[in-house]
Design an enzyme around this catalytic site. Structure first.
Site, short mmCIF file in Angstrom:
data_model
loop_
_atom_site.label_atom_id
_atom_site.label_comp_id
_atom_site.label_asym_id
_atom_site.label_seq_id
_atom_site.Cartn_x
_atom_site.Cartn_y
_atom_site.Cartn_z
N GLY A 100 -3.35 -2.80 3.74
CA GLY A 100 -2.46 -3.72 3.02
C GLY A 100 -1.00 -3.36 3.07
N GLU A 107 6.72 18.18 -6.93
CA GLU A 107 7.48 18.02 -5.70
C GLU A 107 8.90 18.58 -5.84
OE1 GLU A 107 5.77 17.40 -3.21
OE2 GLU A 107 4.02 16.60 -4.28
P1 ADP Z 1 -2.59 -4.06 6.91
O1 ADP Z 1 -2.78 -4.63 8.29
O2 ADP Z 1 -1.72 -2.86 6.88
O3 ADP Z 1 -3.88 -3.85 6.20
P2 ADP Z 1 -1.48 -6.64 6.45
O4 ADP Z 1 -0.38 -6.67 7.44
O5 ADP Z 1 -2.75 -7.32 6.87
O6 ADP Z 1 -1.81 -5.15 6.05
O7 ADP Z 1 -0.96 -7.22 5.06
C1 ADP Z 1 -1.64 -8.24 4.38
C2 ADP Z 1 -0.63 -9.21 3.77
O8 ADP Z 1 0.13 -8.55 2.75
C3 ADP Z 1 0.39 -9.69 4.77
O9 ADP Z 1 -0.04 -10.84 5.42
C4 ADP Z 1 1.61 -9.97 3.90
O10 ADP Z 1 1.52 -11.22 3.30
C5 ADP Z 1 1.49 -8.93 2.81
N1 ADP Z 1 2.28 -7.73 3.15
C6 ADP Z 1 1.80 -6.50 3.42
N2 ADP Z 1 2.79 -5.64 3.68
C7 ADP Z 1 3.94 -6.33 3.60
C8 ADP Z 1 5.32 -6.00 3.78
N3 ADP Z 1 5.69 -4.75 4.09
N4 ADP Z 1 6.24 -6.98 3.61
C9 ADP Z 1 5.86 -8.22 3.29
N5 ADP Z 1 4.59 -8.61 3.10
C10 ADP Z 1 3.62 -7.67 3.25
ZN ZN Z 2 2.29 20.69 -3.34
#
Ligand code: ADP
Ligand code: ZN
Ligand code: MG
Length: 479
Positions: free
Chosen positions: A65, A285
């Site tokens: 995510g 930390e």
């Molecule tokens: P991962 O592939 O790392 O599991 P995703 O790219 O599938 O995560 O993220 C899922 C959704 O969460 C994306 O489609 C977006 O809507 C939201 N999201 C995740 N990270 C970000 C980010 N850094 N900026 C904006 N939206 C994000």
């Molecule tokens: Zn430590």
């Protein structure tokens, strides 16, 4: 390949991906690293002229995510090239031979469409270390992995296909995947810190009608531990809540209730780190950082953070080089730095948490090698008690057979080194305690400090308040 093998990779043609880096927030370092890939896909000839070898494979590493898939798409969008994607988990249930055929088809298609991006999601599902399965290998998975390796090695220059792959478990990947010419670059896509969370909230709030009561800066501070997917979900829940209440705009209360609902979800209970835990982590930390900065032979501080990463609640990244010749005083300082996190916890809270296990392993490992390998204990002398050493950074060698008396003496020497270093770390924290408290407060507010910011605070300076995030472009217009 027969019909079975026809690649089901989702192909998105040139121009179809509208996502750009502006749609991804809170991972500026990852974007910077990937900018090079974008430049290469746009202007391959510049790189060829210089004879530069461009990475074919880039591994995106980060928690679920955090935006890995989003970033991969944004690279294709920025470079305006076709994007092919497939998920490692698709291969797991297939008949023998089908996965490999599918990989072959996918790459055939990609070669024809070069320059392009191939994205392999959940690569750990096919790319796990081979031969560790005691029930006998998974033939299908191994064949698929082998085919992937063959394809990655089979590019000739002029075929600009860049393979991005995502995983949250880089540690389980087969070493063959990480060899030069394959996935030899890693880009870390971390969980966002407080400013990153605010930017992500702003991105996802673009298309939602917000009442002026909604303060996304405040919400960013109340969502420590959440990743982009959680934040998107949170705003969606808020919109649903507003709709249920018959409102035409989302008010702050909707957002707050949505936060609680997201947190109460089945897997999310432990998500937001308890405030008390964050405080302990911050002292821990800052303890490491204080020792690193003030002990004469330790590396400086590059960065410290209370944003969780992997299994660590926070971390302090030292800014040192991989020195190969390390002196006794330098090793003693390194051990004190490793123990200073725990020392700060003990000085401030007077109690012991389990958070320092890794630090102890590191400290004890160094102390033991000082005694058994590097002849740094006058009592044991300059005998090599360990065999098959693998250099300073290598894994620990086996101890040679030794008498019980010697073994006992080694233990005592190791203990003495550890205790002396720990005492120095405790004294350091005690001496600088008022400053430690101040730095901890700033760290809790900002969540991440650069080495420079830490130095400023340690010297009694104050930091400028960060400027508010730049306004976002209006929705719908690709940047
Ligand atoms: P991962 O592939 O790392 O599991 P995703 O790219 O599938 O995560 O993220 C899922 C959704 O969460 C994306 O489609 C977006 O809507 C939201 N999201 C995740 N990270 C970000 C980010 N850094 N900026 C904006 N939206 C994000
Ligand atoms: Zn430590
Ligand atoms: Mg994903």
């Amino acid at each position: 390949a027969g019909t079975f093998g026809k690649s089901k990779a989702a192909v998105v043609q040139e121009g179809q991906i509208k996502l750009t880096f502006a749609d991804v927030a809170g991972c500026d370092e990852a974007k910077q690293d990937l900018q090079e890939v974008v430049d290469f896909l746009r202007h391959p000839e510049r790189y060829h002229l210089l004879g530069a070898r461009i990475p074919h494979g880039v591994l995106l590493v980060g928690p679920p995510g955090s935006g890995k898939t989003l970033l991969a798409k944004a690279v294709a969008g920025e470079a305006r090239v076709p994007y092919f994607s497939i998920s490692g988990s698709d291969f797991v249930e297939m008949f023998v031979g089908v996965g490999a055929a599918r990989v072959r088809d996918l790459f055939e298609q990609a070669r024809k469409s070069a320059p392009c991006i191939v994205f392999i999601d959940e690569i750990d599902a096919v790319g796990r270390k081979r031969g560790v399965n005691l029930q006998g290998g998974n033939d299908e998975r191994e064949q698929t992995l082998n085919q992937l390796l063959v394809e990655m090695d089979g590019f000739s220059s002029g075929q600009e296909v860049i393979i991005l792959a995502a995983t949250n478990r880089p540690d389980v990947l087969d070493a063959a995947l990480l060899r030069p010419g394959r996935f030899d670059r890693q880009v870390v896509v971390d969980a966002p810190d407080v400013r990153g969370r605010e930017m992500i909230l702003r991105i996802h709030a673009r298309k939602k009608p917000l009442d002026p009561s909604v303060d996304l800066g405040v919400m960013a501070r109340r969502t420590a531990g959440m990743v982009g997917a959680d934040l998107e979900n949170l705003l969606n829940e808020a919109a649903l809540g507003a709709a249920r209440a018959g409102r035409s705009k989302i008010v702050m209360r909707d957002v707050e209730e949505a936060r609680d609902r997201v947190l109460m979800g089945p897997e999310r209970r432990s998500l937001v780190v308890r405030e008390a835990d964050r405080r302990v982590t911050a002292y821990h930390e800052v303890g490491h950082a204080l020792a690193a900065q003030l002990l004469p032979h330790a590396g400086r501080v590059a960065k410290l953070t209370v944003v969780p990463r992997g299994r660590a609640a926070g971390y302090m990244m030292p800014d040192d080089d991989d020195r190969l010749h390390v002196t006794r005083p330098a090793l003693e300082d390194m051990i004190a730095v490793a123990l200073a996190g725990r020392a700060a916890e003990e000085v401030v809270f007077g109690e012991i948490t389990t958070g320092a296990q890794n630090d102890f392993q590191q400290a004890t490992g160094l102390a033991r090698r000082m005694v058994t390998e590097w002849g740094m204990s006058p009592r044991i002398g300059k005998v090599a008690l360990a065999e098959g050493g693998a250099g300073f950074l290598g894994g620990g060698p086996q101890l040679a057979p030794m008498s019980e008396a010697t073994a006992h003496a080694v233990d005592e020497e190791v203990r003495a080194i550890i205790e002396a270093a720990y005492a120095r770390a405790v004294a350091l924290v005690q001496t600088h305690l008022p400053r430690v408290h101040q730095v901890v407060e700033v760290l809790l507010r900002r969540e991440t400090l650069s080495g420079e910011e830490f130095s400023t605070l340690l010297a009694g300076g104050i930091l400028d308040e960060p400027p508010p995030p730049a306004p976002l472009p209006p929705p719908g217009l690709p940047a």
